[in-house]
Scaffold this motif. Structure first.
Motif, PDB file in Angstrom:
ATOM      1  N   UNK A 164     -49.381 -27.003  24.593  1.00 27.12           N
ATOM      2  CA  UNK A 164     -48.124 -27.343  23.916  1.00 27.12           C
ATOM      3  C   UNK A 164     -47.576 -26.090  23.259  1.00 27.12           C
ATOM      4  N   UNK A 165     -46.322 -25.774  23.568  1.00 27.34           N
ATOM      5  CA  UNK A 165     -45.655 -24.595  23.001  1.00 27.34           C
ATOM      6  C   UNK A 165     -44.596 -25.079  22.016  1.00 27.34           C
ATOM      7  N   UNK A 166     -44.673 -24.599  20.786  1.00 20.95           N
ATOM      8  CA  UNK A 166     -43.711 -24.980  19.748  1.00 20.95           C
ATOM      9  C   UNK A 166     -42.940 -23.750  19.310  1.00 20.95           C
ATOM     10  N   UNK A 167     -41.641 -23.734  19.544  1.00 25.72           N
ATOM     11  CA  UNK A 167     -40.790 -22.590  19.218  1.00 25.72           C
ATOM     12  C   UNK A 167     -39.981 -22.898  17.968  1.00 25.72           C
ATOM     13  N   UNK A 168     -40.391 -22.345  16.826  1.00 24.88           N
ATOM     14  CA  UNK A 168     -39.729 -22.552  15.522  1.00 24.88           C
ATOM     15  C   UNK A 168     -39.503 -24.040  15.249  1.00 24.88           C
ATOM     16  N   UNK A 193     -56.868 -29.428  22.992  1.00 21.48           N
ATOM     17  CA  UNK A 193     -55.642 -28.894  23.561  1.00 21.48           C
ATOM     18  C   UNK A 193     -55.335 -27.524  22.948  1.00 21.48           C
ATOM     19  N   UNK A 194     -54.550 -26.745  23.654  1.00 21.39           N
ATOM     20  CA  UNK A 194     -54.130 -25.430  23.163  1.00 21.39           C
ATOM     21  C   UNK A 194     -52.685 -25.511  22.707  1.00 21.39           C
ATOM     22  N   UNK A 195     -52.400 -24.909  21.561  1.00 19.23           N
ATOM     23  CA  UNK A 195     -51.045 -24.899  21.014  1.00 19.23           C
ATOM     24  C   UNK A 195     -50.620 -23.456  20.788  1.00 19.23           C
ATOM     25  N   UNK A 196     -49.478 -23.086  21.336  1.00 20.44           N
ATOM     26  CA  UNK A 196     -48.859 -21.788  21.038  1.00 20.44           C
ATOM     27  C   UNK A 196     -47.762 -22.043  20.029  1.00 20.44           C
ATOM     28  N   UNK A 197     -47.905 -21.473  18.840  1.00 24.39           N
ATOM     29  CA  UNK A 197     -47.021 -21.801  17.714  1.00 24.39           C
ATOM     30  C   UNK A 197     -46.186 -20.576  17.349  1.00 24.39           C
ATOM     31  N   UNK A 198     -44.877 -20.678  17.541  1.00 23.44           N
ATOM     32  CA  UNK A 198     -43.949 -19.589  17.245  1.00 23.44           C
ATOM     33  C   UNK A 198     -43.226 -19.902  15.941  1.00 23.44           C
ATOM     34  N   UNK A 199     -43.343 -19.018  14.957  1.00 22.58           N
ATOM     35  CA  UNK A 199     -42.656 -19.231  13.684  1.00 22.58           C
ATOM     36  C   UNK A 199     -42.508 -17.909  12.950  1.00 22.58           C
ATOM     37  N   UNK A 200     -41.425 -17.800  12.175  1.00 24.53           N
ATOM     38  CA  UNK A 200     -41.246 -16.620  11.325  1.00 24.53           C
ATOM     39  C   UNK A 200     -41.787 -16.870   9.923  1.00 24.53           C
ATOM     40  N   UNK A 201     -42.287 -18.069   9.661  1.00 24.02           N
ATOM     41  CA  UNK A 201     -42.782 -18.410   8.333  1.00 24.02           C
ATOM     42  C   UNK A 201     -44.273 -18.100   8.241  1.00 24.02           C
ATOM     43  N   UNK A 202     -44.605 -17.056   7.490  1.00 25.21           N
ATOM     44  CA  UNK A 202     -45.984 -16.599   7.420  1.00 25.21           C
ATOM     45  C   UNK A 202     -46.900 -17.664   6.833  1.00 25.21           C
ATOM     46  N   UNK A 203     -46.419 -18.424   5.851  1.00 16.49           N
ATOM     47  CA  UNK A 203     -47.250 -19.448   5.232  1.00 16.49           C
ATOM     48  C   UNK A 203     -47.718 -20.459   6.266  1.00 16.49           C
ATOM     49  N   UNK A 204     -46.841 -20.822   7.187  1.00 19.83           N
ATOM     50  CA  UNK A 204     -47.199 -21.782   8.223  1.00 19.83           C
ATOM     51  C   UNK A 204     -48.264 -21.213   9.147  1.00 19.83           C
ATOM     52  N   UNK A 205     -48.094 -19.961   9.527  1.00 23.94           N
ATOM     53  CA  UNK A 205     -49.050 -19.341  10.444  1.00 23.94           C
ATOM     54  C   UNK A 205     -50.450 -19.338   9.845  1.00 23.94           C
ATOM     55  N   UNK A 206     -50.549 -18.933   8.576  1.00 23.35           N
ATOM     56  CA  UNK A 206     -51.869 -18.831   7.948  1.00 23.35           C
ATOM     57  C   UNK A 206     -52.478 -20.200   7.654  1.00 23.35           C
ATOM     58  N   UNK A 207     -51.653 -21.207   7.479  1.00 20.94           N
ATOM     59  CA  UNK A 207     -52.182 -22.546   7.211  1.00 20.94           C
ATOM     60  C   UNK A 207     -52.665 -23.225   8.485  1.00 20.94           C
TER      61      UNK A 207
END
Length: 503
Positions: A164-168, A193-207
């Motif tokens: 699953x790819x999530x773009x912003x 499952x594998x998730x590719x997560x695209x986001x500019x929000x650093x807090x989301x990435x680290x969480x």
């Protein structure tokens, strides 16, 4: 060792005049949430389109569990177990919520017809797990944008996608919807499952994420465990800066400034999902830098000041007088000009000449009784072509025949012809060569000396440091820090960009 479910190796993708992806490699593992980070133009969206079958790579290969993958379109990628949730959802707003959820995989009766009752029951049951208590027969467009994103996620999960790819995905979501998204995404990890997560929000990435791949200018700048890299280093990689020491974040607020009081004051600018209580001050003869990562709210702040973005709250005053009519025309009358980031779609009129592009905004001032004076237009065009050093065969040359740097000067000349008091410049040197960039920076210095108040938005840290008197750094639509004096350094700006909310 965790087994990989998707491998992209040496992906090359070019568009006319642009190398979007330069031999990019990426591996997604089973039961992993993998962050894809990078600034605007880094190649993230292009890579997402390649992985989801929207556009084929020019070179390189895709493999799933050792098998070579080739896609003729998104349907092929979906058949391979890959589903993408794009920034612009590929759903059908006029169709019902349930129909969107099962589109292409509707439950059928024995006669092969769509079992509408069963589809509605299953949709209602599935969406309740996502916190959506809605009438699934209603058109999708009747839901909020964030809820539509959750429907898109539910559709991908319901289709039993393994990748699953999530773009912003959270750009337009409310806090409760983001919480639901995180819960569902974590559940996909547990299901292997594998998730590719695209986001500019650093807090989301680290969480949320386990691994991270950073793209910069179409190349892989870094890949590895996210826990092994701190926020400031991550931002440095995104921006292309190798910094070994970063000072603590500077406190926000407005320090005492010598000289005249603020000429422009923007107070409490607020717009849902974009800006939260943003306040800045700008003095005559000052160049104020506005920094921040992609999605921080820089462009939205400039557009709000220029009357081009509707606000939920906030006020702009010029020379102590509030702008009562929140419109572009009202801002122009108050002496505010905005040079937009995308000059090709929001600035230059490609069918017009240099002369006509320069004079466009000033036509009411160059006419008498509704009749435009060609002689006045010629004088204005000649004056600013000389003043800004616009290189062309004649004022009547088509503006599209000029270099990027000269096109940018034409746009600046258009605003200077109105004799503005405030200039808002959104990435004025992006995409122009080094020589033109130096000329533009010298010109801004001259304009500031002449008394203009200039707000300079730039992704170039060196440009902010060398060209600005102060720098305000935005993060997630809020003012993160204001840097003055010796604190205006690349290290200080990156520290403010990288600091977590509440630090």
């Amino acid at each position: 060792m965790v087994a990989s479910v998707l491998e992209a190796a040496g992906i090359l993708k070019t568009f006319p005049g642009t190398l979007a992806l330069d031999h990019v490699s990426l591996t997604l593992a089973r039961g992993e949430v993998h962050a894809l980070a990078g600034e605007n133009g880094a190649g993230k969206s292009t890579l997402v389109k390649v992985l989801s079958g929207v556009c084929p790579p020019d070179a390189g290969r895709l493999r799933r569990r050792g098998q070579r993958l080739t896609f003729d379109g998104p349907l092929d990628a979906q058949r391979a177990g890959i589903r993408a949730i794009y920034q612009d959802d590929n759903l059908v707003p006029s169709m019902g919520v349930a129909r969107n959820l099962f589109l292409g995989g509707e439950p059928r009766t024995r006669l092969g017809l769509i079992d509408t009752a069963l589809m509605h029951d299953r949709a209602d049951e599935i969406l309740r797990e996502y916190g959506l208590n809605v009438d699934v027969r209603r058109p999708l467009r009747s839901l909020g944008t964030g809820a539509q994103k959750l429907v898109a996620l539910a559709r991908a999960v319901t289709a039993d996608a393994q990748i699953i790819i999530m773009d912003e995905p959270t750009a337009v979501m409310e806090p409760a919807e983001i919480e639901t998204l995180f819960r569902v995404t974590s559940a996909q990890r547990e299901r292997g499952r594998a998730v590719l997560y695209v986001s500019h929000r650093l807090e989301e990435l680290y969480e949320l994420c386990d691994q991270v791949t950073v793209l910069r200018e179409g190349r892989v700048a870094h890949t590895g465990p996210l826990a092994g890299i701190d926020r400031r280093t991550l931002v440095s990689l995104m921006l292309g800066r190798n910094l070994t020491h970063l000072p603590a974040e500077q406190p926000g607020g407005f320090p005492e400034q010598p000289g005249d009081p603020p000429f422009l004051r923007a107070s409490g600018l607020t717009r849902r999902h974009a800006l939260t209580d943003v306040s800045i001050e700008l003095r005559q003869g000052e160049v104020l830098g506005l920094g921040g990562l992609l999605g921080a709210g820089r462009t939205e702040t400039a557009k709000a000041i220029a009357g081009a973005l509707t606000l939920d709250a906030g006020q702009v005053t010029v020379a102590g007088a509030p702008l009562r009519r929140r419109s572009v025309a009202g801002a122009i009358r108050a002496g505010i000009g905005l040079l937009p980031e995308n000059r090709s779609t929001e600035g230059i009129i490609p069918t017009l000449s240099i002369r006509d592009n320069i004079a466009l905004a000033a036509l009411p001032r160059l006419s008498r009784f509704g009749v435009v004076s060609n002689a006045r237009i010629d004088r204005v065009a000649d004056t600013f072509m000389r003043r800004l050093g616009i290189k062309a065969t004649s004022p009547h040359q088509k503006v599209t025949e000029l270099s990027s740097g000269n096109q940018q000067k034409v746009l600046l000349a258009r605003w200077l012809a109105l004799h503005p008091k405030v200039l808002l410049l959104d990435e004025p040197t992006r995409g122009i060569d080094i020589g033109a960039k130096a000329q533009m920076q010298d010109l801004l210095d001259e304009l500031a000396v002449d008394g203009l108040a200039i707000l300079l938005i730039s992704s170039d840290l060196e440009e902010l440091v060398t060209g600005c008197d102060r720098v305000v750094v935005l993060r997630d639509g809020e003012v993160a820090a204001e840097l003055t004096g010796a604190a205006v350094t690349e290290e200080g700006i990156i520290a403010a960009m990288a600091a977590s909310i509440g630090d």
